[in-house]
Design an enzyme around this catalytic site. Structure first.
Site: not given
Ligand code: URA
Length: 236
Positions: A103
């Site tokens: 993310d």
């Molecule tokens: N899980 C999440 O919620 N975000 C990420 O960036 C990676 C795994």
């Protein structure tokens, strides 16, 4: 293959920088100085030197980045800075892509490569590649959550996750944990905690398969994988 492409694919510099080097007379092919960027060469057979040093041709590049927050895991984006924007021209030239997505606000381990076969191997759900995250959670994480994650939790869309290995490092008003999962569903870690009524307030990936984030890398920094790491991740 064109000589300028071969030289750029050796990590010497961008196509433009390579042109300058050729003009300067620093390049020889089979002992003869060559200034023609378009000359066709065979990297397997022709002996190419730059200022008397042999040039080693590479097709693939493997980079480990400590992704900072605020940057998207994509090769291009209309609005946001991407992880590829953080690379030097000499590395961008290879056209690497991030292997999977973190993310925008997630930090930590990100592999970038132009080796499509390796990406596929790491991302394929069939291979169950473990990924370990460090997270700070709002609220008290307990053994009940560890148990729930061990059995798999139901996400808000009804999907039941595979087992996750939750280790509680500190538990209080906020809790620090490490979670290892073998899937890569969208926002998976955040959604797994949502499923147990908790909120992730900070997330960092520590490892992917056998590759562990190099602690020497500051946020936004990256380095090439070592030969040993490449062999490890390819399972050789
Ligand atoms: N899980 C999440 O919620 N975000 C990420 O960036 C990676 C795994």
């Amino acid at each position: 293959m064109r000589l300028d492409k071969m030289l750029a694919n050796s990590g010497i510099g961008s196509r433009k920088e390579v042109k300058k080097l050729l003009k300067s007379g620093g390049v020889t092919v089979n002992g003869k100085m060559i200034k023609d960027a378009k000359l066709q060469v065979d990297p397997e057979k022709d002996l190419i030197h730059l200022f008397d040093e042999p040039v080693e041709y590479r097709e693939f590049i493997y980079l480990m980045m400590n992704k900072p927050g605020g940057v998207v895991s994509a090769t291009e984006d209309k609005r946001d800075e991407t992880v590829v924007d953080l690379l030097d021209e000499a590395h961008k030239h290879f056209e690497p892509h991030p292997v999977g997505r973190l993310d925008k606000d997630t930090e930590g381990f990100l592999l970038l490569t132009n080796d499509g076969q390796l990406s596929h191997q790491l991302l394929s759900p069939k291979h169950h590649v473990p990924k370990t995250y460090f997270a700070r959670i709002k609220g008290q994480v307990t053994e009940k959550d560890t148990e729930a994650f061990k059995n798999g939790v139901e996400l808000e869309d009804g999907y039941k996750t595979k087992p996750g290995d939750l280790v509680i490092l500190e538990s209080g008003e906020t809790s620090d944990i490490e979670l290892t999962i073998t899937e890569g569903k969208f926002h998976q870690v955040k959604r797994m905690f949502q499923a147990v009524d908790k909120e992730v307030i900070y997330l960092k990936r520590l490892s992917m398969g056998p590759l562990v984030l190099d602690e020497e890398l500051e946020l936004g920094e990256y380095r090439e994988l070592t030969e040993e790491e490449i062999e490890l991740v390819k399972g050789k």
